[in-house]
Design an enzyme around this catalytic site. Structure first.
Site, PDB file in Angstrom:
ATOM      1  N   GLU A  69       0.839  -1.209   0.000  1.00  0.00           N
ATOM      2  CA  GLU A  69       0.000   0.000   0.000  1.00  0.00           C
ATOM      3  C   GLU A  69       0.875   1.260   0.000  1.00  0.00           C
ATOM      4  O   GLU A  69       1.580   1.521   0.983  1.00  0.00           O
ATOM      5  CB  GLU A  69      -0.899  -0.002   1.243  1.00  0.00           C
ATOM      6  CG  GLU A  69      -1.807   1.219   1.327  1.00  0.00           C
ATOM      7  CD  GLU A  69      -2.711   1.213   2.544  1.00  0.00           C
ATOM      8  OE1 GLU A  69      -2.352   0.574   3.555  1.00  0.00           O
ATOM      9  OE2 GLU A  69      -3.787   1.851   2.476  1.00  0.00           O
TER      10      GLU A  69
ATOM     11  N   GLU B 231     -11.989   2.661   4.928  1.00  0.00           N
ATOM     12  CA  GLU B 231     -11.015   2.840   6.015  1.00  0.00           C
ATOM     13  C   GLU B 231     -10.898   4.337   6.273  1.00  0.00           C
ATOM     14  O   GLU B 231     -10.272   5.063   5.512  1.00  0.00           O
ATOM     15  CB  GLU B 231      -9.649   2.269   5.626  1.00  0.00           C
ATOM     16  CG  GLU B 231      -8.635   2.385   6.764  1.00  0.00           C
ATOM     17  CD  GLU B 231      -7.209   2.214   6.289  1.00  0.00           C
ATOM     18  OE1 GLU B 231      -6.520   1.363   6.849  1.00  0.00           O
ATOM     19  OE2 GLU B 231      -6.789   2.939   5.362  1.00  0.00           O
TER      20      GLU B 231
END
Ligand code: LER
Ligand code: MN
Length: 267
Positions: free
Chosen positions: A148, A242
């Site tokens: 990520e 998120e």
């Protein structure tokens, strides 16, 4: 939605601790999956977690690992070889769990936060560790790892989709992909949509948060263009919320469910 199994200092987590209640809420609101953020898989009984997931008809697309860094300082790029060994060992536990749940394992903050002068060495450590972990993932039957890109205020290495792609090419493992997070991309990418299109073959998972890290729809990101881009590259994976628990933990999940329902992403 991302759900943390325990309390954590990481702030962008709307749902944490009470797993039973949180999974029920997700099921009730029409979500199909729960992305589990787990500091240490050894702390939880697999059968208990699995039965809660099954009862609420929730898949687990990915496992978050960053709390092992945030709470314990474990890092794949730590200068101390013992720290790197412990991070690797911890990630093997995540990989074992990911094989059982058929989820990706996220490489976010567990890659560490190297100082400027340590960057070059850190990228070598990261490349070596990820290469080893990808082999391990294959041997264990895990779907693999997803790297990520994180914005510059959170780490000094792999801030952009291009940097992630570059490292993935160097490592050359088919089971290493990219997790693209709209919040980080909004800070670092020149053009979010072009970056996604350029990495189309490697994007395996998406995190959604708005420009202010509130739920999608509560800031000024253009999510309809983002979804259009994902459609145009034939993206078949998940989109996972998120974000900060704003305006409050339950309300933000309801807002996100309404946002997804209006776009027919959940029913
Ligand atoms: C985690 O997915 C994330 O986005 C980071 O900000 C921390 O790891
Ligand atoms: Mn993220």
């Amino acid at each position: 939605m991302v759900v943390s199994l325990s309390a954590t200092r990481f702030q962008a987590l709307a749902l944490r601790e009470d797993l039973e209640r949180n999974l029920e809420l997700l099921h009730h609101l029409g979500f199909a999956g729960a992305e589990l953020a787990i500091r240490n898989p050894a702390d939880f009984d697999f059968n208990t977690v699995k039965s809660l997931l099954d009862r609420n008809q929730l898949s687990v697309p990915a496992l978050g690992t960053g709390q092992a860094f945030v709470e314990e300082g474990l890092s794949l790029t730590g200068a101390d070889p013992e720290i790197r060994r412990q991070a690797r060992e911890r990630l093997v536990l995540h990989l074992e769990l990911s094989a059982r749940l058929q989820s990706y394992v996220i490489i976010g903050l567990i890659r560490g936060v190297p100082k400027k002068e340590e960057k070059e060495q850190a990228l070598e450590f990261l490349s070596e560790e990820l290469g080893w972990l990808c082999e391990k993932a294959k041997a264990l039957g895990s779907p693999g790892l997803i790297l990520e890109p994180l914005n510059r205020y959170e780490t000094s290495i792999i801030n952009t989709v291009f940097e992630a792609l570059d490292l993935i090419r160097k490592i050359g493992a088919a089971n290493l992909g990219i997790l693209a997070d709209s919040f980080h991309m909004n800070i670092e990418e020149k053009n979010i949509f072009e970056s996604i299109a350029s990495a189309s073959g490697s994007i395996r998972h998406i995190h959604l948060a708005d420009s202010n890290r509130w739920p999608p729809g509560q800031g000024h990101l253009d999510f309809d263009s983002l979804f259009q881009t994902l459609k145009s590259i034939g993206y078949q994976g998940w989109v996972s919320g998120e974000y900060l628990p704003k305006p409050d933990p339950e309300q933000c999940v309801k807002l996100f469910a309404d946002f997804l329902r209006a776009r027919r992403i959940i029913s």
